[in-house]
Write a protein that holds these residues in place. Sequence first.
Motif, PDB file in Angstrom:
ATOM      1  N   PHE A   1       2.130  11.597   4.036  1.00 50.23           N
ATOM      2  CA  PHE A   1       2.226  11.839   2.591  1.00 50.23           C
ATOM      3  C   PHE A   1       0.841  12.135   2.014  1.00 50.23           C
ATOM      4  CE2 PHE A   1       2.055  10.306  -1.791  1.00 50.23           C
ATOM      5  CZ  PHE A   1       3.165  10.907  -2.356  1.00 50.23           C
ATOM      6  N   ILE A   2      -0.150  11.333   2.410  1.00 55.31           N
ATOM      7  CA  ILE A   2      -1.520  11.553   1.929  1.00 55.31           C
ATOM      8  C   ILE A   2      -2.028  12.911   2.394  1.00 55.31           C
ATOM      9  CG2 ILE A   2      -3.887  10.681   1.966  1.00 55.31           C
ATOM     10  CD1 ILE A   2      -2.682   7.892   2.617  1.00 55.31           C
ATOM     11  N   ALA A   3      -1.736  13.270   3.652  1.00 56.27           N
ATOM     12  CA  ALA A   3      -2.177  14.564   4.190  1.00 56.27           C
ATOM     13  C   ALA A   3      -1.592  15.718   3.374  1.00 56.27           C
ATOM     14  CB  ALA A   3      -1.782  14.686   5.653  1.00 56.27           C
ATOM     15  N   ASP A   4      -0.307  15.627   3.019  1.00 57.58           N
ATOM     16  CA  ASP A   4       0.311  16.665   2.179  1.00 57.58           C
ATOM     17  C   ASP A   4      -0.411  16.791   0.843  1.00 57.58           C
ATOM     18  OD1 ASP A   4       2.247  17.521   3.952  1.00 57.58           O
ATOM     19  OD2 ASP A   4       3.768  16.115   3.244  1.00 57.58           O
ATOM     20  N   LYS A   5      -0.725  15.644   0.253  1.00 60.18           N
ATOM     21  CA  LYS A   5      -1.436  15.645  -1.032  1.00 60.18           C
ATOM     22  C   LYS A   5      -2.816  16.286  -0.898  1.00 60.18           C
ATOM     23  CE  LYS A   5       1.509  13.617  -3.830  1.00 60.18           C
ATOM     24  NZ  LYS A   5       2.005  14.301  -5.061  1.00 60.18           N
ATOM     25  N   MET A   6      -3.492  15.996   0.224  1.00 54.63           N
ATOM     26  CA  MET A   6      -4.828  16.549   0.422  1.00 54.63           C
ATOM     27  C   MET A   6      -4.780  18.051   0.656  1.00 54.63           C
ATOM     28  SD  MET A   6      -6.714  14.101  -0.196  1.00 54.63           S
ATOM     29  CE  MET A   6      -8.054  15.252  -0.122  1.00 54.63           C
ATOM     30  N   VAL A   7      -3.816  18.516   1.438  1.00 59.53           N
ATOM     31  CA  VAL A   7      -3.677  19.959   1.699  1.00 59.53           C
ATOM     32  C   VAL A   7      -3.444  20.698   0.383  1.00 59.53           C
ATOM     33  CG1 VAL A   7      -2.190  21.701   2.760  1.00 59.53           C
ATOM     34  CG2 VAL A   7      -2.893  19.695   4.079  1.00 59.53           C
TER      35      VAL A   7
ATOM     36  N   CYS B   1       0.834  -1.209   0.000  1.00 53.53           N
ATOM     37  CA  CYS B   1       0.000   0.000   0.000  1.00 53.53           C
ATOM     38  C   CYS B   1       0.865   1.255   0.000  1.00 53.53           C
ATOM     39  CB  CYS B   1      -0.924   0.003   1.213  1.00 53.53           C
ATOM     40  SG  CYS B   1      -2.209  -1.271   1.192  1.00 53.53           S
ATOM     41  N   THR B   2       1.923   1.236   0.820  1.00 52.63           N
ATOM     42  CA  THR B   2       2.836   2.384   0.894  1.00 52.63           C
ATOM     43  C   THR B   2       3.484   2.656  -0.458  1.00 52.63           C
ATOM     44  OG1 THR B   2       3.309   2.029   3.242  1.00 52.63           O
ATOM     45  CG2 THR B   2       4.937   3.251   1.977  1.00 52.63           C
ATOM     46  N   ASP B   3       3.952   1.600  -1.120  1.00 51.02           N
ATOM     47  CA  ASP B   3       4.589   1.763  -2.437  1.00 51.02           C
ATOM     48  C   ASP B   3       3.602   2.336  -3.449  1.00 51.02           C
ATOM     49  OD1 ASP B   3       6.916   0.762  -1.388  1.00 51.02           O
ATOM     50  OD2 ASP B   3       6.655  -1.259  -2.203  1.00 51.02           O
ATOM     51  N   SER B   4       2.379   1.808  -3.453  1.00 53.81           N
ATOM     52  CA  SER B   4       1.378   2.292  -4.408  1.00 53.81           C
ATOM     53  C   SER B   4       1.023   3.756  -4.144  1.00 53.81           C
ATOM     54  CB  SER B   4       0.116   1.422  -4.305  1.00 53.81           C
ATOM     55  OG  SER B   4      -0.920   1.950  -5.112  1.00 53.81           O
ATOM     56  N   ILE B   5       0.825   4.101  -2.868  1.00 58.71           N
ATOM     57  CA  ILE B   5       0.399   5.461  -2.517  1.00 58.71           C
ATOM     58  C   ILE B   5       1.483   6.485  -2.828  1.00 58.71           C
ATOM     59  CG2 ILE B   5      -0.121   6.961  -0.537  1.00 58.71           C
ATOM     60  CD1 ILE B   5      -1.592   4.479   0.676  1.00 58.71           C
ATOM     61  N   THR B   6       2.728   6.154  -2.547  1.00 56.75           N
ATOM     62  CA  THR B   6       3.816   7.127  -2.701  1.00 56.75           C
ATOM     63  C   THR B   6       4.413   7.153  -4.107  1.00 56.75           C
ATOM     64  OG1 THR B   6       5.398   5.476  -1.865  1.00 56.75           O
ATOM     65  CG2 THR B   6       4.447   7.015  -0.266  1.00 56.75           C
TER      66      THR B   6
ATOM     67  N   VAL C   1      -5.428  10.384 -12.236  1.00 57.41           N
ATOM     68  CA  VAL C   1      -5.440  11.492 -13.197  1.00 57.41           C
ATOM     69  C   VAL C   1      -5.467  12.855 -12.511  1.00 57.41           C
ATOM     70  CG1 VAL C   1      -6.490  10.172 -15.069  1.00 57.41           C
ATOM     71  CG2 VAL C   1      -7.957  11.254 -13.362  1.00 57.41           C
ATOM     72  N   ALA C   2      -5.956  12.892 -11.269  1.00 61.05           N
ATOM     73  CA  ALA C   2      -6.005  14.158 -10.522  1.00 61.05           C
ATOM     74  C   ALA C   2      -4.717  14.421  -9.749  1.00 61.05           C
ATOM     75  CB  ALA C   2      -7.195  14.150  -9.563  1.00 61.05           C
ATOM     76  N   GLY C   3      -3.743  13.513  -9.863  1.00 58.65           N
ATOM     77  CA  GLY C   3      -2.486  13.680  -9.144  1.00 58.65           C
ATOM     78  C   GLY C   3      -2.535  13.217  -7.701  1.00 58.65           C
ATOM     79  N   LEU C   4      -3.576  12.442  -7.341  1.00 57.62           N
ATOM     80  CA  LEU C   4      -3.744  11.942  -5.976  1.00 57.62           C
ATOM     81  C   LEU C   4      -3.431  10.453  -5.914  1.00 57.62           C
ATOM     82  CD1 LEU C   4      -7.118  13.711  -5.059  1.00 57.62           C
ATOM     83  CD2 LEU C   4      -4.820  14.353  -4.311  1.00 57.62           C
ATOM     84  N   PRO C   5      -3.081   9.939  -4.728  1.00 57.93           N
ATOM     85  CA  PRO C   5      -2.863   8.493  -4.589  1.00 57.93           C
ATOM     86  C   PRO C   5      -4.147   7.734  -4.928  1.00 57.93           C
ATOM     87  CG  PRO C   5      -2.060   9.664  -2.651  1.00 57.93           C
ATOM     88  CD  PRO C   5      -2.821  10.658  -3.464  1.00 57.93           C
ATOM     89  N   HIS C   6      -3.982   6.486  -5.369  1.00 54.94           N
ATOM     90  CA  HIS C   6      -5.148   5.672  -5.711  1.00 54.94           C
ATOM     91  C   HIS C   6      -5.978   5.394  -4.463  1.00 54.94           C
ATOM     92  CE1 HIS C   6      -4.131   5.082  -9.888  1.00 54.94           C
ATOM     93  NE2 HIS C   6      -2.915   4.719  -9.560  1.00 54.94           N
TER      94      HIS C   6
END
Length: 533
Positions: A311-317, A252-257, A262-267
């Motif tokens: 990492f996800i939080a940074d993407k969301m911000v 999961c970590t590898d996939s997310i990071t 298409v929106a530039g967000l993790p799957h």
Amino acid sequence: QHPYALSYMTAIFEAALWTEEEIMSFSLGIDTQNQAKEGGNKKKKSSKSKKRHKQKLQDNITGFKIEEAKAECYHRGDVACRTVVNIWRDLEPIIISSQEGASCLCTCVGACFPYWIRNSNSINDEEMCLIKSILTCFQGICDSSNRNIRGLAYEPLCNLHAAMQAESFVENSNFQTLLTDHLFVCSMKLAISCGYPGEYFSQSAAESDEELEIERNDIRDVLRSMCGGEDKYSGPPSKLSLQLLNGIVQACTDSITQEVDVAGLPHETAVHALTALAKPLNRLGEAFIRDELQPPKMIELLNAAMRTLSFIADKMVDAIPRLSLADIFPLSRLLNLGVASLCPSFLVLCQKNHLTSDLNLCIKKTMHASFLSVIHIRELAAESTLDHSQYNIRGAFCSPGGEDHVGILVFTRLASEGEELAKHVLRLGHENGQNLLQDLCQLHQDLKTIENKRGAGIYHGEGVTPRTRRILLETISKFTQLAKETPGLLVDGGTNADNLLREIFYSAVLYISKIPNTGDFDEVTLFQLCEIT
């Protein structure tokens, strides 16, 4: 090719699913109907019924009956395995092409693999090739585009995991490795198969797809089961569960990071799988606090999970100001749920004084993301449907089928999970000139202003419901009380936040005092009076 051949083979496999207890019950005439349910889907019993059944069985069994049941259980498994050896070449094409065939294969896996596991030292090369072929076909079921076919895999997968934990595999480690890899592959195939359709959240007022939400909940249960997230604590997770937990967290970590949509967000499916592992990760914390698990084993996994959440939080911000609500909604909801669910592990780290940089960053960044989600994402995009449906509308920013804005839930759990965690959150929230309590008080007032603008009795639209806003107020009060009772925790001792709370209180009292004491209130006045605090 006989039309009843598949049913006949399925019946043989179903017979091999019986446990020793079920065989004894049947031979003694106890609960004879329950074993005959198709596919092993036995009727659920109440706790009293289970106790009566167990007592009746204990009163009637003898040593001879137990040995007889063990022998019959062995022979049922042996017959099932001999059957699949002889018919696999003809069965394989049917399995691939039909749901009935897939059902037969799942029953076969449930019947034969516990037998092979118990007798792994006698597996020959021909049987090993057959086993690999069966596992490949089963993985195809987990990868099916048909939701109903995928659903057939859940129970046999969990049963296989349970059977593996009961055996040591000392004499056949290759077989153990094969099955462990199989569990991992199946878990990940199921995890990536339950994503939301592309434009799903664009229709925020539409009711949720209940079948999809049920499937997602089922897959979360499967992932938790694979990784040792049982509800009742029974010691640290097994070696097998730890292997799977480590593998799935890493995947999961590898996939997310490393991968984005298409929106530039993790799957979303990778984030969904990671957040499903909160219970197994918390179970590591329970073992750690009881000194049943060495810190490195837990810290390494938790740090990986916390780094990924950061990492996800940074993407969301970054995404919240620039993307539509439909794009950020599912990921932000999962992030908040994941952080709230991991609070027991955060508490353990605080209690053990393992205040790692990963923990501090995770708390800071996810709180920032939660703040933004509360401000920008409405709790209900349209009128709630929970009064007549199992799951709410798609635009409900809460756990599926649940209540309360999950952004608020993060702060609630951080404040109430344990005193050590709450104190650490307060310290982090007041570093470098920041003022968490003041920000939370301001957030409450902003939400109250939005609430007043919506009008009396309107709970959907901008902001959150009055119930959720009051939960935030309770959270602020808990943090403030802790700051006042703990000397040196904050520079101002919580005085600033205490004054802000007093202002909120006096403002409510002032509003109430200005209402004419006529006793004849209109609907709007009565609503505002009830919701003023």
